[in-house]
Design a protein around this motif. Structure first.
Motif, PDB file in Angstrom:
ATOM      1  N   LEU A 174      48.937  13.997   3.163  1.00  0.00           N
ATOM      2  CA  LEU A 174      49.048  13.169   4.547  1.00  0.00           C
ATOM      3  C   LEU A 174      48.551  11.735   4.327  1.00  0.00           C
ATOM      4  N   THR A 175      49.216  10.696   5.416  1.00  0.00           N
ATOM      5  CA  THR A 175      49.070   9.349   5.538  1.00  0.00           C
ATOM      6  C   THR A 175      49.155   9.308   6.849  1.00  0.00           C
ATOM      7  N   ALA A 176      48.474   7.959   7.275  1.00  0.00           N
ATOM      8  CA  ALA A 176      48.745   7.595   8.650  1.00  0.00           C
ATOM      9  C   ALA A 176      49.698   6.389   8.562  1.00  0.00           C
ATOM     10  N   THR A 177      50.302   5.762   7.509  1.00  0.00           N
ATOM     11  CA  THR A 177      51.115   4.568   7.606  1.00  0.00           C
ATOM     12  C   THR A 177      51.954   4.793   6.326  1.00  0.00           C
ATOM     13  N   ALA A 178      53.333   4.928   6.632  1.00  0.00           N
ATOM     14  CA  ALA A 178      54.284   4.899   5.697  1.00  0.00           C
ATOM     15  C   ALA A 178      55.544   4.796   6.446  1.00  0.00           C
ATOM     16  N   ASP A 179      56.288   3.584   5.946  1.00  0.00           N
ATOM     17  CA  ASP A 179      57.475   3.362   6.383  1.00  0.00           C
ATOM     18  C   ASP A 179      58.760   4.350   5.828  1.00  0.00           C
ATOM     19  N   ALA A 180      59.776   4.114   6.141  1.00  0.00           N
ATOM     20  CA  ALA A 180      60.966   5.238   5.545  1.00  0.00           C
ATOM     21  C   ALA A 180      60.723   5.213   3.986  1.00  0.00           C
ATOM     22  N   ALA A 181      60.918   3.836   3.430  1.00  0.00           N
ATOM     23  CA  ALA A 181      60.762   3.792   1.948  1.00  0.00           C
ATOM     24  C   ALA A 181      59.699   4.353   1.456  1.00  0.00           C
ATOM     25  N   THR A 182      58.528   4.246   1.776  1.00  0.00           N
ATOM     26  CA  THR A 182      57.131   4.576   1.353  1.00  0.00           C
ATOM     27  C   THR A 182      57.337   6.219   1.414  1.00  0.00           C
ATOM     28  N   SER A 200      54.352  12.728  13.435  1.00  0.00           N
ATOM     29  CA  SER A 200      53.981  12.757  14.694  1.00  0.00           C
ATOM     30  C   SER A 200      54.191  11.100  15.165  1.00  0.00           C
ATOM     31  N   SER A 201      53.993  11.184  16.718  1.00  0.00           N
ATOM     32  CA  SER A 201      54.098   9.813  16.984  1.00  0.00           C
ATOM     33  C   SER A 201      52.943   8.837  16.508  1.00  0.00           C
ATOM     34  N   LEU A 312      53.110  -4.937   7.830  1.00  0.00           N
ATOM     35  CA  LEU A 312      52.498  -4.336   9.093  1.00  0.00           C
ATOM     36  C   LEU A 312      52.035  -2.997   8.763  1.00  0.00           C
ATOM     37  N   GLU A 313      52.160  -2.490   7.453  1.00  0.00           N
ATOM     38  CA  GLU A 313      51.642  -1.075   7.236  1.00  0.00           C
ATOM     39  C   GLU A 313      50.062  -1.266   6.871  1.00  0.00           C
ATOM     40  N   GLY A 314      49.714  -2.619   6.314  1.00  0.00           N
ATOM     41  CA  GLY A 314      48.470  -2.669   6.160  1.00  0.00           C
ATOM     42  C   GLY A 314      47.746  -3.064   7.384  1.00  0.00           C
ATOM     43  N   TYR A 315      48.396  -3.697   8.124  1.00  0.00           N
ATOM     44  CA  TYR A 315      47.949  -4.229   9.677  1.00  0.00           C
ATOM     45  C   TYR A 315      47.441  -3.022  10.198  1.00  0.00           C
ATOM     46  N   TYR A 316      48.677  -2.008  10.434  1.00  0.00           N
ATOM     47  CA  TYR A 316      48.621  -0.897  11.563  1.00  0.00           C
ATOM     48  C   TYR A 316      47.349   0.005  10.846  1.00  0.00           C
ATOM     49  N   GLN A 317      47.396   0.198   9.482  1.00  0.00           N
ATOM     50  CA  GLN A 317      46.204   1.215   8.832  1.00  0.00           C
ATOM     51  C   GLN A 317      45.026   0.383   9.321  1.00  0.00           C
ATOM     52  N   GLU A 318      44.918  -0.699   9.132  1.00  0.00           N
ATOM     53  CA  GLU A 318      43.619  -1.455   9.445  1.00  0.00           C
ATOM     54  C   GLU A 318      43.067  -1.436  10.799  1.00  0.00           C
ATOM     55  N   THR A 319      43.801  -1.665  11.741  1.00  0.00           N
ATOM     56  CA  THR A 319      43.648  -1.707  13.316  1.00  0.00           C
ATOM     57  C   THR A 319      43.565  -0.182  13.635  1.00  0.00           C
ATOM     58  N   GLY A 320      43.938   0.700  13.027  1.00  0.00           N
ATOM     59  CA  GLY A 320      43.905   2.167  13.335  1.00  0.00           C
ATOM     60  C   GLY A 320      42.660   2.630  12.964  1.00  0.00           C
ATOM     61  N   ILE A 381      55.662  -2.603  16.776  1.00  0.00           N
ATOM     62  CA  ILE A 381      55.120  -1.825  15.759  1.00  0.00           C
ATOM     63  C   ILE A 381      55.772  -0.448  15.586  1.00  0.00           C
ATOM     64  N   LEU A 382      55.798   0.173  16.916  1.00  0.00           N
ATOM     65  CA  LEU A 382      56.324   1.625  16.480  1.00  0.00           C
ATOM     66  C   LEU A 382      57.651   1.498  16.300  1.00  0.00           C
ATOM     67  N   GLY A 383      58.570   0.622  16.521  1.00  0.00           N
ATOM     68  CA  GLY A 383      60.173   0.227  16.111  1.00  0.00           C
ATOM     69  C   GLY A 383      59.994   0.123  14.624  1.00  0.00           C
ATOM     70  N   TYR A 384      59.085  -0.568  13.910  1.00  0.00           N
ATOM     71  CA  TYR A 384      59.136  -0.432  12.515  1.00  0.00           C
ATOM     72  C   TYR A 384      58.795   0.641  11.817  1.00  0.00           C
ATOM     73  N   PHE A 385      58.161   1.726  12.493  1.00  0.00           N
ATOM     74  CA  PHE A 385      57.859   2.849  11.769  1.00  0.00           C
ATOM     75  C   PHE A 385      58.875   4.014  12.330  1.00  0.00           C
ATOM     76  N   GLY A 386      60.235   3.334  13.096  1.00  0.00           N
ATOM     77  CA  GLY A 386      61.170   4.225  13.492  1.00  0.00           C
ATOM     78  C   GLY A 386      61.126   4.927  14.729  1.00  0.00           C
ATOM     79  N   GLU A 387      60.349   4.562  15.509  1.00  0.00           N
ATOM     80  CA  GLU A 387      59.875   5.143  16.780  1.00  0.00           C
ATOM     81  C   GLU A 387      60.207   4.325  17.989  1.00  0.00           C
TER      82      GLU A 387
END
Length: 605
Positions: A174-182, A200-201, A312-320, A381-387
């Protein structure tokens, strides 16, 4: 737990929620039936339920790989509050305590056991797990396995051994932040090629994103907290240890209870500050990124950054970490030209291989793109994660669309001056030349004689700093590779200098005076929307929660979250039967705390 009980029954009676959210139900069913899974779900999306309920449905004890001691302790105490037998194995336990946990595991008394990855991989621990039934393996914070990710932990790489040693035991990562490469790296390193992926979204609609240009960041931070989050719990992320200490001291000087947290503090101080943050209301933690992973505190109302994050991954995890309870919260970031230059310098002067530097550049450029965009922040932000998504209506760019201006002429002047001064100076010196300032440094290098001296007097210094920041972000300028902060032109600057390209940049924000009425209006937009007449009762509910938590030496949110208290305040349940329908009130908590909160709601306290 009886195997006959259904997942939905457990959700309702044990955890106190009426229905699964999003894909939780699918994931629970898949894992409970023995399937492997990779789960990507935003912070606050309910990841822990995805393995906790299968753990209760399957025979044996679920083993949860967790990277942080604080997270293990919180999770275990939270499960105890629900009446679930759980324990952890980590360095805080004495030898006798650890042996007692092992005894409970071997005797089948535990349903969940939390273990750090480095301990899990020891021969003793692996031997222990082979001696009793394991229901499933849950690998939390799975992005830590990515070597080029924002939170790499080398001990995670060895977790592929679980598949080899326990091929019949289902695994859920399980993870909250992972782009396609991660994501690909997680699958490869944890041998999850055959696992079902549940993505999930990534949207966190309750979080309002805002990014401002730095103009005395600490003062801006103070104004933000006073305007929108007076008395609230929050986290302020800083790039350096020194900045953490200075920020905490500054906030305390202005009446805000703030604590520092960074790797330079001794372990006892870090633990004490983290415990206060978790257990007290209204604490602001000033921290480096050493703080936060696995922090489950649901009532963090804001996360602020006074330095630009590296990715952006770090930022999104931190703001989350804001608004995990689903209530309105803020993500606020102040950044400026020096941030851009400092982070680019760190990459170029680092010792990493060129391939890794290229990845770091791409990640920083994505972060800069978010900071400089004129479109909806959430879409970026969502576009970066493919959404894909529509404009959110709940970020600063949506609420007040930024202006743009034709900066072609200004950009050419900035680039020309960079070239005429030899491409070996920083932005501050080049701006002095553009503004025609006869500083000692300008005269020492004879830059008062170059053709670009004084050609930029039509713009103020703040505007020029914005121009240089955006030229750096856009790739028209780059920093040197020695870490001195000097600027040079890139190939992308040529068509701009030759007049073959027009450039429109984000405009400077207007300076505004804030009066009290605006402050009150702003605060109501991001607060819990409690009516003034209900405020005394709200505070009594919080006080009762605090008393019950202090009596058990646990964080208050483990009794009930703000969201559950707010639901009580709104619904005013009159009986225990009514109280049972409040979200977050399961059977165990109803039995332990129901009457106490009914007394508060109806004036008996």
């Amino acid at each position: 737990m009886s195997p006959a009980r259904s997942a939905l029954d457990l959700l309702q009676t044990v955890f106190g929620y009426e229905a699964f959210r999003g894909r939780q139900g699918e994931i629970v069913e898949h894992v409970a039936n023995g399937g492997d899974a990779l789960v990507l779900m935003p912070t606050g999306g309910g990841k822990s339920l995805c393995y906790q309920i299968p753990a209760l449905l399957r025979q044996g004890c679920a083993v949860v790989v967790s990277p942080l001691i604080a997270l293990m302790q919180d999770q275990v105490e939270g499960l105890h509050q629900l009446g679930i037998e759980a324990a952890f194995l980590n360095s805080t336990l004495s030898l006798e305590e650890a042996r007692e946990v092992e005894r409970k595991f071997l005797s089948g008394q535990l349903k969940l056991l939390y273990v750090a990855p480095e301990r899990l991989l020891t021969p003793r621990c692996l031997g222990l797990l082979e001696s009793a039934p394991v229901a499933l393996f849950a690998i939390d914070e799975a992005h830590c396995v990515s070597q080029w990710g924002h939170d790499f932990r080398p001990e995670y790489i060895g977790l592929s051994t679980l598949h080899e040693r326990f091929p019949e035991v289902p695994r859920i990562a399980l993870t909250a932040t992972a782009d396609a490469a991660t994501r690909r790296e997680i699958v490869q390193r944890l041998a999850l090629e055959d696992a079902a992926e549940f993505v999930s979204s990534f949207d966190r609609p309750n979080i309002r994103y805002a990014i401002v240009e730095k103009d005395n960041a600490r003062r801006q931070l103070l104004e933000f907290i006073e305007r929108e989050h007076e008395g609230d719990t929050g986290i302020v992320y800083c790039l350096s240890r020194k900045r953490v200490e200075e920020t905490a001291a500054f906030l305390n000087e202005h009446g805000i209870t703030a604590l520092p947290y960074h790797a330079g503090l001794d372990a006892e101080t870090r633990a004490r500050n983290q415990t206060r943050f978790l257990r007290e209301d209204g604490i602001v933690m000033a921290a480096t990124i050493a703080f936060g992973m696995g922090i489950d505190k649901p009532d963090v109302r804001f996360v602020a950054h006074i330095d630009l994050p590296k990715s952006l991954e770090g930022y999104y995890q931190e703001t989350g970490r804001a608004g995990r309870d689903g209530l309105p919260s803020n993500a606020w970031l102040a950044y400026g030209l020096n941030d851009v230059m400092q982070l680019k310098d760190m990459i170029e002067s680092g010792q990493a291989p060129e391939a890794q530097k290229q990845i770091e550049r791409q990640k920083l450029n994505a972060m800069l793109g978010l900071a400089e965009t004129t479109q909806c922040r959430r879409q970026v932000i969502l576009g970066y994660f493919g959404e894909q998504s529509a404009p959110c209506g709940n970020c600063d760019n949506c609420i007040k669309p930024p202006t743009t201006w034709d900066a072609t002429d200004a950009a050419r002047k900035a680039l020309s001056c960079t070239f005429r001064t030899g491409q070996r100076f920083g932005a501050g010196h080049i701006i002095d030349v553009l503004l025609g300032r006869e500083t000692e440094k300008v005269k020492q290098h004879f830059h008062d004689r170059v053709t670009t001296f004084g050609i930029g007097r039509e713009l103020p210094e703040a505007a020029w700093r914005s121009v240089f920041r955006q030229l750096l972000a856009g790739g028209y300028l780059a920093t040197d590779s020695e870490g001195y902060g000097t600027l040079h032109l890139t190939d992308a600057a040529r068509p701009l200098l030759r007049g073959e390209l027009e450039l429109h940049l984000r405009g400077l924000p207007e300076k505004r005076k804030r009066d009290k009425s605006e402050r009150d209006k702003k605060r109501s937009a991001a607060s819990l929307d409690i009516a003034p007449a209900d405020e005394p009762l709200w505070q009594r509910l919080r006080q009762k929660r605090r008393e019950l938590a202090d009596a058990q030496s646990v964080p208050a949110y483990l009794i009930f979250s703000d969201a559950t208290l707010k639901a009580m305040l709104d619904a005013r349940p009159a009986t225990l039967s009514d109280m049972a329908h409040i979200s977050g009130v399961g059977a165990q908590k109803l039995d332990r705390y129901g009457l106490a909160f009914l007394d508060v709601l109806h004036g008996a306290d």
